[in-house]
Design an enzyme around this catalytic site. Sequence first.
Site, mmCIF file in Angstrom:
data_model
loop_
_atom_site.group_PDB
_atom_site.id
_atom_site.type_symbol
_atom_site.label_atom_id
_atom_site.label_comp_id
_atom_site.label_asym_id
_atom_site.label_seq_id
_atom_site.Cartn_x
_atom_site.Cartn_y
_atom_site.Cartn_z
ATOM 1 N N GLU A 186 -5.237 -11.430 8.549
ATOM 2 C CA GLU A 186 -5.951 -10.305 8.374
ATOM 3 C C GLU A 186 -7.264 -10.557 7.981
ATOM 4 O O GLU A 186 -7.962 -9.815 7.338
ATOM 5 C CB GLU A 186 -5.226 -9.232 7.722
ATOM 6 C CG GLU A 186 -4.669 -9.629 6.314
ATOM 7 C CD GLU A 186 -3.854 -8.693 5.546
ATOM 8 O OE1 GLU A 186 -3.918 -7.409 6.018
ATOM 9 O OE2 GLU A 186 -3.110 -9.131 4.722
ATOM 10 N N ARG A 193 7.334 -5.430 3.142
ATOM 11 C CA ARG A 193 5.893 -5.964 2.985
ATOM 12 C C ARG A 193 5.744 -6.240 1.295
ATOM 13 O O ARG A 193 6.037 -5.121 0.790
ATOM 14 C CB ARG A 193 4.793 -5.253 3.583
ATOM 15 C CG ARG A 193 3.600 -5.865 3.322
ATOM 16 C CD ARG A 193 2.511 -5.613 3.961
ATOM 17 N NE ARG A 193 1.758 -4.130 3.608
ATOM 18 C CZ ARG A 193 0.923 -3.558 3.962
ATOM 19 N NH1 ARG A 193 0.016 -4.204 5.095
ATOM 20 N NH2 ARG A 193 0.281 -2.225 3.894
ATOM 21 N N HIS A 221 0.934 -1.237 0.032
ATOM 22 C CA HIS A 221 0.088 0.121 -0.011
ATOM 23 C C HIS A 221 0.841 1.399 0.035
ATOM 24 O O HIS A 221 0.279 2.367 -0.143
ATOM 25 C CB HIS A 221 -0.875 0.013 1.099
ATOM 26 C CG HIS A 221 -1.932 -0.978 1.337
ATOM 27 N ND1 HIS A 221 -2.787 -1.151 0.131
ATOM 28 C CD2 HIS A 221 -2.227 -1.990 2.057
ATOM 29 C CE1 HIS A 221 -3.711 -2.327 0.265
ATOM 30 N NE2 HIS A 221 -3.321 -2.776 1.689
ATOM 31 N N THR A 224 -6.934 -3.288 10.208
ATOM 32 C CA THR A 224 -8.168 -2.957 9.280
ATOM 33 C C THR A 224 -8.662 -3.927 8.485
ATOM 34 O O THR A 224 -10.055 -4.138 8.530
ATOM 35 C CB THR A 224 -7.645 -1.690 8.360
ATOM 36 O OG1 THR A 224 -6.585 -2.020 7.725
ATOM 37 C CG2 THR A 224 -7.192 -0.501 9.344
ATOM 38 N N ASP A 225 -8.086 -4.619 7.803
ATOM 39 C CA ASP A 225 -8.698 -5.959 6.870
ATOM 40 C C ASP A 225 -9.185 -6.965 7.737
ATOM 41 O O ASP A 225 -10.412 -7.586 7.374
ATOM 42 C CB ASP A 225 -7.489 -6.455 5.918
ATOM 43 C CG ASP A 225 -7.299 -5.580 4.907
ATOM 44 O OD1 ASP A 225 -8.272 -5.199 4.082
ATOM 45 O OD2 ASP A 225 -6.024 -5.309 4.425
#
Length: 253
Positions: free
Chosen positions: A147, A70, A45, A172-173
Amino acid sequence: MANKLKDAWKAGKKTVNGWLAIPAAFSAEVMAQAGFESLTVDLQHGVQDYQSAVACFQGMQPHGPTPMARTPWNEPGIIGKLLDGGAQGLICPMVNTQAQCEAFVSACKYPPKGTRSNGPIRAGIYGEAGGYFNTANDEVLCLPMIETKEALDNLDAILDVPGVDGIYVGPTDLGISLGILPPHLDREEPEILKIYEHLIQATQRRGQWAGIHCLTGAYVKRAHGMGFTFGTIGNDSGLMLTAAKQQLAAARG
């Protein structure tokens, strides 16, 4: 190629991770002087690609934090390139099944433990003969992200994959997958906290480590208290904006 972060975790130390969304060696260099034990280049992201990731590794190298990344996805090509470029640990998003975890670990490990191709152009001191091959399988950290509900359902199978060092929680996910909205990081919902407790216990039983993405340093401290081994404070772009807003408010106050 000793992994200082892995050594710290083995010694029982809690650590703090920085997150690099900005594709610039200078930004990485600045963040590397803040005192983080590790810095993670975010190719999922963040506004990063392979070239900027290598530049970030170069920017942080003189200052000592363990270089991490990541991956954009669970794909062996970019996994191998990031390790060759100097990452000493990888966080892989959306690992939901045992088979997906096995694929991730295999891409990180040289034979006979995996299928990684040999050619560590930067990690192995720019291709010179050395001991990188002999130690990489033991030193590189493999951290699948937990997640989704599917990952929770398959947690034991994921953690039991040989070569998994621990997990990284994406709050969040995870909330989205469980229908707990709106998505945010520093969560306090009782059902989420119960899941965190389960994840920590499951990793500790296996001698593995657990990390989590947080928004604030205060929540990282709270996560350490819960039993997480490491936590991330937001990202570089968010910290820059927050500090700028604070100083601007003071100037106009």
